[in-house]
Design a protein around this motif. Structure first.
Motif, PDB file in Angstrom:
ATOM      1  N   VAL A 121      32.849  49.386  38.347  1.00 23.66           N
ATOM      2  CA  VAL A 121      31.928  49.883  37.333  1.00 23.66           C
ATOM      3  C   VAL A 121      32.630  49.901  35.982  1.00 23.66           C
ATOM      4  O   VAL A 121      33.726  50.444  35.860  1.00 23.66           O
ATOM      5  CB  VAL A 121      31.419  51.302  37.694  1.00 23.66           C
ATOM      6  CG1 VAL A 121      30.572  51.865  36.585  1.00 23.66           C
ATOM      7  CG2 VAL A 121      30.636  51.269  38.979  1.00 23.66           C
ATOM      8  N   HIS A 122      31.998  49.278  34.988  1.00 25.60           N
ATOM      9  CA  HIS A 122      32.493  49.296  33.606  1.00 25.60           C
ATOM     10  C   HIS A 122      31.419  49.920  32.746  1.00 25.60           C
ATOM     11  O   HIS A 122      30.333  49.359  32.606  1.00 25.60           O
ATOM     12  CB  HIS A 122      32.793  47.874  33.103  1.00 25.60           C
ATOM     13  CG  HIS A 122      34.011  47.277  33.718  1.00 25.60           C
ATOM     14  ND1 HIS A 122      35.277  47.570  33.272  1.00 25.60           N
ATOM     15  CD2 HIS A 122      34.167  46.420  34.753  1.00 25.60           C
ATOM     16  CE1 HIS A 122      36.153  46.908  33.999  1.00 25.60           C
ATOM     17  NE2 HIS A 122      35.512  46.208  34.909  1.00 25.60           N
ATOM     18  N   ASP A 123      31.712  51.088  32.199  1.00 28.42           N
ATOM     19  CA  ASP A 123      30.764  51.817  31.352  1.00 28.42           C
ATOM     20  C   ASP A 123      29.419  52.011  32.047  1.00 28.42           C
ATOM     21  O   ASP A 123      28.365  51.879  31.438  1.00 28.42           O
ATOM     22  CB  ASP A 123      30.561  51.106  30.013  1.00 28.42           C
ATOM     23  CG  ASP A 123      31.816  51.114  29.162  1.00 28.42           C
ATOM     24  OD1 ASP A 123      32.564  52.112  29.240  1.00 28.42           O
ATOM     25  OD2 ASP A 123      32.056  50.141  28.439  1.00 28.42           O
ATOM     26  N   GLY A 124      29.468  52.286  33.336  1.00 29.50           N
ATOM     27  CA  GLY A 124      28.255  52.572  34.089  1.00 29.50           C
ATOM     28  C   GLY A 124      27.519  51.348  34.584  1.00 29.50           C
ATOM     29  O   GLY A 124      26.485  51.463  35.234  1.00 29.50           O
ATOM     30  N   VAL A 125      28.026  50.150  34.307  1.00 28.79           N
ATOM     31  CA  VAL A 125      27.369  48.912  34.735  1.00 28.79           C
ATOM     32  C   VAL A 125      28.146  48.317  35.898  1.00 28.79           C
ATOM     33  O   VAL A 125      29.366  48.168  35.837  1.00 28.79           O
ATOM     34  CB  VAL A 125      27.313  47.901  33.562  1.00 28.79           C
ATOM     35  CG1 VAL A 125      26.668  46.600  34.010  1.00 28.79           C
ATOM     36  CG2 VAL A 125      26.565  48.498  32.388  1.00 28.79           C
ATOM     37  N   LEU A 126      27.439  47.960  36.964  1.00 26.30           N
ATOM     38  CA  LEU A 126      28.044  47.378  38.151  1.00 26.30           C
ATOM     39  C   LEU A 126      28.435  45.929  37.877  1.00 26.30           C
ATOM     40  O   LEU A 126      27.614  45.123  37.449  1.00 26.30           O
ATOM     41  CB  LEU A 126      27.042  47.442  39.302  1.00 26.30           C
ATOM     42  CG  LEU A 126      27.569  47.290  40.707  1.00 26.30           C
ATOM     43  CD1 LEU A 126      28.541  48.416  41.030  1.00 26.30           C
ATOM     44  CD2 LEU A 126      26.434  47.280  41.697  1.00 26.30           C
ATOM     45  N   VAL A 127      29.728  45.586  38.121  1.00 23.35           N
ATOM     46  CA  VAL A 127      30.248  44.251  37.850  1.00 23.35           C
ATOM     47  C   VAL A 127      30.951  43.745  39.102  1.00 23.35           C
ATOM     48  O   VAL A 127      31.755  44.457  39.700  1.00 23.35           O
ATOM     49  CB  VAL A 127      31.253  44.277  36.671  1.00 23.35           C
ATOM     50  CG1 VAL A 127      31.835  42.903  36.420  1.00 23.35           C
ATOM     51  CG2 VAL A 127      30.602  44.838  35.433  1.00 23.35           C
ATOM     52  N   GLU A 128      30.657  42.483  39.472  1.00 24.62           N
ATOM     53  CA  GLU A 128      31.311  41.891  40.635  1.00 24.62           C
ATOM     54  C   GLU A 128      32.772  41.605  40.303  1.00 24.62           C
ATOM     55  O   GLU A 128      33.085  41.086  39.229  1.00 24.62           O
ATOM     56  CB  GLU A 128      30.596  40.598  41.010  1.00 24.62           C
ATOM     57  CG  GLU A 128      31.131  39.960  42.265  1.00 24.62           C
ATOM     58  CD  GLU A 128      30.337  38.722  42.667  1.00 24.62           C
ATOM     59  OE1 GLU A 128      29.162  38.592  42.244  1.00 24.62           O
ATOM     60  OE2 GLU A 128      30.897  37.897  43.381  1.00 24.62           O
ATOM     61  N   MET A 129      33.676  41.948  41.224  1.00 22.78           N
ATOM     62  CA  MET A 129      35.103  41.714  41.007  1.00 22.78           C
ATOM     63  C   MET A 129      35.421  40.252  41.301  1.00 22.78           C
ATOM     64  O   MET A 129      34.918  39.669  42.259  1.00 22.78           O
ATOM     65  CB  MET A 129      35.937  42.612  41.914  1.00 22.78           C
ATOM     66  CG  MET A 129      35.836  44.074  41.556  1.00 22.78           C
ATOM     67  SD  MET A 129      36.744  45.146  42.667  1.00 22.78           S
ATOM     68  CE  MET A 129      38.412  44.680  42.323  1.00 22.78           C
ATOM     69  N   GLY A 130      36.273  39.662  40.480  1.00 22.13           N
ATOM     70  CA  GLY A 130      36.678  38.273  40.667  1.00 22.13           C
ATOM     71  C   GLY A 130      37.719  38.146  41.764  1.00 22.13           C
ATOM     72  O   GLY A 130      38.248  39.130  42.283  1.00 22.13           O
ATOM     73  N   ALA A 131      38.007  36.903  42.112  1.00 23.04           N
ATOM     74  CA  ALA A 131      39.013  36.628  43.134  1.00 23.04           C
ATOM     75  C   ALA A 131      40.408  36.921  42.586  1.00 23.04           C
ATOM     76  O   ALA A 131      40.653  36.871  41.383  1.00 23.04           O
ATOM     77  CB  ALA A 131      38.921  35.180  43.571  1.00 23.04           C
ATOM     78  N   GLU A 132      41.322  37.215  43.480  1.00 22.95           N
ATOM     79  CA  GLU A 132      42.701  37.491  43.092  1.00 22.95           C
ATOM     80  C   GLU A 132      43.365  36.201  42.627  1.00 22.95           C
ATOM     81  O   GLU A 132      43.220  35.153  43.254  1.00 22.95           O
ATOM     82  CB  GLU A 132      43.441  38.071  44.291  1.00 22.95           C
ATOM     83  CG  GLU A 132      44.765  38.652  43.978  1.00 22.95           C
ATOM     84  CD  GLU A 132      45.345  39.415  45.155  1.00 22.95           C
ATOM     85  OE1 GLU A 132      46.276  40.177  44.923  1.00 22.95           O
ATOM     86  OE2 GLU A 132      44.873  39.247  46.281  1.00 22.95           O
ATOM     87  N   SER A 133      44.116  36.267  41.532  1.00 25.47           N
ATOM     88  CA  SER A 133      44.757  35.067  40.987  1.00 25.47           C
ATOM     89  C   SER A 133      46.012  34.708  41.788  1.00 25.47           C
ATOM     90  O   SER A 133      46.611  35.549  42.467  1.00 25.47           O
ATOM     91  CB  SER A 133      45.126  35.274  39.528  1.00 25.47           C
ATOM     92  OG  SER A 133      46.190  36.190  39.422  1.00 25.47           O
ATOM     93  N   ASP A 134      46.423  33.442  41.680  1.00 24.43           N
ATOM     94  CA  ASP A 134      47.628  32.974  42.375  1.00 24.43           C
ATOM     95  C   ASP A 134      48.874  33.677  41.855  1.00 24.43           C
ATOM     96  O   ASP A 134      49.791  33.964  42.620  1.00 24.43           O
ATOM     97  CB  ASP A 134      47.779  31.460  42.211  1.00 24.43           C
ATOM     98  CG  ASP A 134      46.691  30.693  42.942  1.00 24.43           C
ATOM     99  OD1 ASP A 134      46.124  31.251  43.906  1.00 24.43           O
ATOM    100  OD2 ASP A 134      46.416  29.546  42.555  1.00 24.43           O
ATOM    101  N   VAL A 135      48.915  33.964  40.561  1.00 27.50           N
ATOM    102  CA  VAL A 135      50.068  34.651  39.978  1.00 27.50           C
ATOM    103  C   VAL A 135      50.199  36.051  40.565  1.00 27.50           C
ATOM    104  O   VAL A 135      51.306  36.497  40.884  1.00 27.50           O
ATOM    105  CB  VAL A 135      49.938  34.710  38.438  1.00 27.50           C
ATOM    106  CG1 VAL A 135      51.031  35.563  37.833  1.00 27.50           C
ATOM    107  CG2 VAL A 135      49.945  33.321  37.854  1.00 27.50           C
ATOM    108  N   ASN A 136      49.077  36.730  40.749  1.00 26.10           N
ATOM    109  CA  ASN A 136      49.097  38.068  41.322  1.00 26.10           C
ATOM    110  C   ASN A 136      49.637  38.035  42.756  1.00 26.10           C
ATOM    111  O   ASN A 136      50.409  38.913  43.158  1.00 26.10           O
ATOM    112  CB  ASN A 136      47.697  38.679  41.287  1.00 26.10           C
ATOM    113  CG  ASN A 136      47.705  40.147  41.587  1.00 26.10           C
ATOM    114  OD1 ASN A 136      48.701  40.823  41.373  1.00 26.10           O
ATOM    115  ND2 ASN A 136      46.595  40.656  42.081  1.00 26.10           N
TER     116      ASN A 136
END
Length: 54
Positions: A27-42
């Protein structure tokens, strides 16, 4: 749970939200946002840290 476009989601609503899929949300400022895939660097950083702690 259906939310209108101009209504912000509360913490309690977010914690109880279930849409029946395996999609992860945040949630960003009360708005539901889909999380992206984990990056290769991470993944590389996590693997390095795991090796150092072992």
């Amino acid at each position: 749970m259906a939310l209108s476009a101009n209504r912000r989601m509360t913490l309690e609503e977010y914690l109880n939200y279930e849409d029946g899929t395996d999609i992860r949300y945040e949630v960003h400022d009360g708005v539901l946002v889909e999380m992206g895939a984990e990056s290769d660097v991470n993944v590389l950083i996590a693997t390095f840290l795991l090796a150092m702690f072992l």
